[in-house]
Motif scaffolding. Structure first.
Motif, PDB file in Angstrom:
ATOM      1  N   THR A 108       0.832  -1.319   0.053  1.00  0.00           N
ATOM      2  CA  THR A 108       0.185   0.003  -0.080  1.00  0.00           C
ATOM      3  C   THR A 108       0.783   1.203   0.187  1.00  0.00           C
ATOM      4  O   THR A 108       0.677   2.158  -0.599  1.00  0.00           O
ATOM      5  N   ARG A 109       1.761   1.210   0.667  1.00  0.00           N
ATOM      6  CA  ARG A 109       2.597   2.471   0.750  1.00  0.00           C
ATOM      7  C   ARG A 109       3.363   2.513  -0.560  1.00  0.00           C
ATOM      8  O   ARG A 109       3.572   3.714  -0.996  1.00  0.00           O
ATOM      9  N   LEU A 160      11.630   7.477  -5.471  1.00  0.00           N
ATOM     10  CA  LEU A 160      10.618   6.646  -4.601  1.00  0.00           C
ATOM     11  C   LEU A 160      11.550   6.270  -3.441  1.00  0.00           C
ATOM     12  O   LEU A 160      11.007   6.204  -2.499  1.00  0.00           O
ATOM     13  N   ARG A 161      12.806   6.112  -3.176  1.00  0.00           N
ATOM     14  CA  ARG A 161      13.835   6.156  -2.123  1.00  0.00           C
ATOM     15  C   ARG A 161      13.723   7.397  -1.359  1.00  0.00           C
ATOM     16  O   ARG A 161      13.559   7.388  -0.241  1.00  0.00           O
ATOM     17  N   GLU A 168       9.333   7.582   6.185  1.00  0.00           N
ATOM     18  CA  GLU A 168       9.929   6.816   7.658  1.00  0.00           C
ATOM     19  C   GLU A 168      10.423   7.754   8.881  1.00  0.00           C
ATOM     20  O   GLU A 168      10.414   7.494   9.802  1.00  0.00           O
ATOM     21  N   ALA A 169      10.675   8.883   8.179  1.00  0.00           N
ATOM     22  CA  ALA A 169      11.617  10.089   9.273  1.00  0.00           C
ATOM     23  C   ALA A 169      10.142  10.659   9.872  1.00  0.00           C
ATOM     24  O   ALA A 169      10.284  11.151  10.916  1.00  0.00           O
TER      25      ALA A 169
END
Length: 170
Positions: A108-109, A160-161, A168-169
Motif C-alpha cells: 500500500t505504501r 521513490l527512495r 519513515e522520518a
C-alpha cells in the motif's frame, strides 16, 4: 502471419520455466499456456501492432496465472468455514498473519509513493516492474532512446527512495 506451430515449439519450454517462478502446479501452468495460445489465435487479427510477440506471451502468461490465483482464492474464500479458518490460524508455520499484514502495508505504501511520481515515471515503473518489460521494449513503447530510459528509471527510483525515507522520518 504468425506460424503458431513454430512459435509454440520455440517458446513452450521457456514459457513453462517462466510459469514455475509463480507456481509449482504443473497442470495449472500447462493450462495457462494453452489459454494464452488459444487467446493469441482467436485475437490474431487484432495483434498486428505487437512488435515483440515473445514479450507479449510472457506478459500474457503472467497475467493468466495471476487471474487463476485470483479465481482460486475467490473460490476458496467462499468455501472455507470457521473451523477451517481457525485451523489455518493455529498453524503458525503455514500462515503468518503478521507477515501477511506487513507485506500488505508495504504494498500500500509503495502504491502511494508511485502515485507521487510524474506520469512518465509512473509509466516506466509500471512497464519495468509490473509488466516486466526489457529496456529495449520500453524504448519503443515510450518513444525515447535507451539512455533516456535508463536515466528516467534512475530518477524514478531515486524519487521513490526519497519518498520512502521521508515517510519513515515522520
Amino acid at each position: 502471419m504468425i506460424n503458431f506451430t513454430d512459435l509454440y515449439d520455440k517458446t513452450i519450454d521457456n514459457l513453462y520455466e517462466f510459469g514455475t517462478k509463480f507456481t509449482s502446479d504443473s497442470e495449472m501452468i500447462k493450462d495457462c499456456i494453452q489459454d494464452v495460445f488459444v487467446k493469441l489465435y482467436t485475437k490474431r487479427g487484432e495483434l498486428d501492432a505487437v512488435s515483440n510477440i515473445e514479450s507479449y506471451l510472457y506478459v500474457s502468461l503472467r497475467n493468466r496465472i495471476n487471474d487463476e490465483f485470483r479465481h482460486n482464492n475467490h473460490v476458496c474464500d467462499n468455501e472455507i468455514d470457521e473451523n477451517q479458518i481457525k485451523a489455518l490460524y493455529d498453524d503458525s508455520e503455514a500462515y503468518d498473519m503478521e507477515r501477511v499484514e506487513e507485506e500488505r502495508k508495504k504494498s500500500t505504501r509503495l502504491k502511494q509513493y508511485v502515485k507521487c511520481l510524474s506520469p512518465r515515471q509512473q509509466e516506466i515503473i509500471t512497464l519495468y516492474y509490473i509488466e516486466q518489460r526489457k529496456y529495449d521494449d520500453i524504448c519503443r513503447i515510450m518513444g525515447i532512446n535507451y539512455q533516456s530510459v535508463r536515466n528516467l528509471m534512475h530518477r524514478s527510483l531515486l524519487r521513490l527512495r526519497f519518498l520512502a525515507a521521508k515517510s519513515e522520518a515522520i
